[in-house]
Design an enzyme around this catalytic site. Sequence first.
Site, PDB file in Angstrom:
ATOM      1  N   CYS A   1      23.480  41.933  56.858  1.00 16.79           N
ATOM      2  CA  CYS A   1      22.769  43.102  56.336  1.00 16.79           C
ATOM      3  C   CYS A   1      23.095  43.306  54.865  1.00 16.79           C
ATOM      4  CB  CYS A   1      23.160  44.355  57.121  1.00 16.79           C
ATOM      5  SG  CYS A   1      22.700  44.310  58.859  1.00 16.79           S
TER       6      CYS A   1
ATOM      7  N   ASP B   1      56.661  44.838  27.350  1.00  8.51           N
ATOM      8  CA  ASP B   1      56.975  45.459  26.073  1.00  8.51           C
ATOM      9  C   ASP B   1      58.345  46.122  26.252  1.00  8.51           C
ATOM     10  OD1 ASP B   1      56.588  46.780  23.500  1.00  8.51           O
ATOM     11  OD2 ASP B   1      56.250  48.583  24.689  1.00  8.51           O
TER      12      ASP B   1
ATOM     13  N   ASP C   1      52.787  50.253  27.243  1.00  6.14           N
ATOM     14  CA  ASP C   1      52.417  51.667  27.284  1.00  6.14           C
ATOM     15  C   ASP C   1      51.817  52.175  25.987  1.00  6.14           C
ATOM     16  OD1 ASP C   1      54.697  51.648  25.697  1.00  6.14           O
ATOM     17  OD2 ASP C   1      55.365  53.608  26.397  1.00  6.14           O
TER      18      ASP C   1
ATOM     19  N   CYS D   1      26.256  44.364  59.774  1.00  3.10           N
ATOM     20  CA  CYS D   1      27.092  43.176  59.598  1.00  3.10           C
ATOM     21  C   CYS D   1      26.940  42.634  58.180  1.00  3.10           C
ATOM     22  CB  CYS D   1      26.720  42.096  60.616  1.00  3.10           C
ATOM     23  SG  CYS D   1      25.043  41.466  60.389  1.00  3.10           S
TER      24      CYS D   1
ATOM     25  N   ASP E   1      49.863  47.688  22.492  1.00  2.00           N
ATOM     26  CA  ASP E   1      49.941  46.775  23.633  1.00  2.00           C
ATOM     27  C   ASP E   1      48.560  46.438  24.191  1.00  2.00           C
ATOM     28  OD1 ASP E   1      52.761  46.712  23.644  1.00  2.00           O
ATOM     29  OD2 ASP E   1      52.842  48.591  24.748  1.00  2.00           O
TER      30      ASP E   1
END
Length: 725
Positions: free
Chosen positions: A18, A414, A617, A15, A621
Amino acid sequence: MKTIEYNFFVEEMSCASCVSRVEKALRKIDGVIDVSVNLATEKATVKANADVKLETLMAAVDKAGYHAVKISEPEIHAKDVSKQASVWPIIISVILALPFVLPMLFELFGIHWMMPAWLQLVIASIVQFGLGAKFYRSGFNAAKALSGNMDLLVAIGTSAAYGLSLYQLIIGHADHLYFESSVVIITLILIGKWLESRAKHQTTQAIEALSALRPEVALVRQGEQEVSLPISQVKVNDVVVIKPGERIPVDGIVLEGASSCDESMLTGESFPVTKTLNSTVTGGTINGEGLLIVKTTAIQADSMLSKIIAMVESAQAKKAPIQRIVDRISAIFVPVILLIALITLLVWGFISHDWQQALLHAVAVLVIACPCALGLATPTAIMVGTGVAARHGILIKDAEALETLHNINTVAFDKTGTLTIGKPELVELDVLGMETADQILSVAASMQAGSEHPLAKAILAKAKSYSYAQNITSIAGSGVMATIDSHEYYLGSLRWMKTLNAYFVDMQDKVNELTQKGYTISFLAKQQSENSIVILAIFGFSDVIKPEAKSAIDALRQLKVNTVMLTGDNQQAANYVGQQLNLDKVIAEVLPQDKANYIYQLQKDSQSNNKVAMVGDGINDAPALAAADIGIAMGTGTDVAMHTASITLMRGNLFLIADAIDISRRTYNKIKQNLFWAFFYNLFGIPLAALGFLNPMIAGAAMALSSVSVVTNALLLKRWKARSE
């Protein structure tokens, strides 16, 4: 000092308490910087100084009462938890519980039958101390560490019912035995944990499916021979032969051949991707109908498949911020429940003077209070959500990114390579002379043959036929001149045409029109006489907007997300793209180094605490991706952008942005639903048990059901469908 990240499995956790206990034990070690333990994956991730040894960490886990297991290669990244849960203890427990359950059913039909008391004792003892031994071991270790967990509650509760029954048997009250409570409770909990582990296994299927894509051997060309080698022996720059229908074993570049590849498992792209000379191929994808000869560029850990698996695994293993709140609650949960159970016993005992019944009510409190559901609510939803996203080509770096993404209300794009295809195309050709368009293209292509200039490639792509011009001369920053059939031709910019005193024929309106659209303009001119150069045609080049861009922007608008474009283009060109896509805001003439500052401005612009995602990309950027609340990199872009971003889209399809936000929101909703159910269950279950409205067996069934229901609810995310499909 240098730091290192260790990963290993932790077994025997039951649980959220633990989890807290294991993390506490690891944090006590000198040199440990950060610890994260995931109940759903049973995996511990520890960041520590380089002088901290893995063995030291694992020893601390073992000392805390759990079992640490090394992760070895080529082991699957995500642990198959279903293999840890054998069905035989369940079958044996059910068989042994039937003699206790059947008399209850017979009572409904007026049949009174009960096992002999000594036989009840024998069967109950087998279940209690044999099949239930794991609860004692785990509970004892928790108590020894002055902590608590679910197993401790179960051990105390069932031992109380068993002990009361044994006491009644010894004093001769065989009609007042409660062995069935301890037997049925243990049986129900075992069934619940088994169902839970089976359901948890389904949450790891995304990682397992990706890991299964790893080929074991590759056919390597060595001189005149082709040798089959284990993938571990293949090196960078080795030449690999990939036959039709085979799974591609390495990342590489095509040297010979042509084919199409099924990349759907990695990118979510349903259509085969054509591969020809110099195309890149990715290990794990499937070759189609052609033979490919590939030069290896990456293997094993450096391959795209390994990076994807590592990213998905990291997202599934790490905790979302909301989980840390749950962990703090779980740390005090068990002691509070033990106190409530003691109060229940004392109050019922002193008020009713029926200590047997008081003890049964206390047992019901102990059994129904299960912190399992709290511990599983967040990680199971994150595992399923990130797994489903990965199958559709959306790679989410970590759980924090998944949680943050659902709050995004502004997406900044972009332009080049993101909203547009990323390379210029010839979109308009206006012929001013008597020549045909094909003749103009043939002349221009002849002048550009062999050139690597982007505009030259755009002309060559449109020309049906061309030859090679003579006396080709490139004029830096202006254009190119050449001789064709004894005539001088000039191909270049407007500024150069004016320098050449080229003859203009009412073309200024056309130039203005193309300029307003943001097109790059070139002119083709011909030497008519010694002092006369006449313009034959105007070329309009544009980086074409992606076909799905407009619909993808509309999809974001449906999600109530604002859209902004950041571009270095002039304002006219930027406005034209913005109008075409119906963007909410266009910011033009932005220098690459200033993009991050504009992201900060967008975050401050709104009074409603703007949460901004940046989509890009390129290398330029990267600062903006880092500055945004969430950076989203197009997988078709650079490695720098992908490493900086929190989310990587494996395809250039812009619909994936809306899909990413959508799966994040749905996952977060599942987390909230699960936490609501877990808290609701305890909020109402514990008082009902304390007030005597639940007997221990019903409490046991409810506890088992709570964990299973949380995991099952998370698995409903697997039905999610992407807009990009």
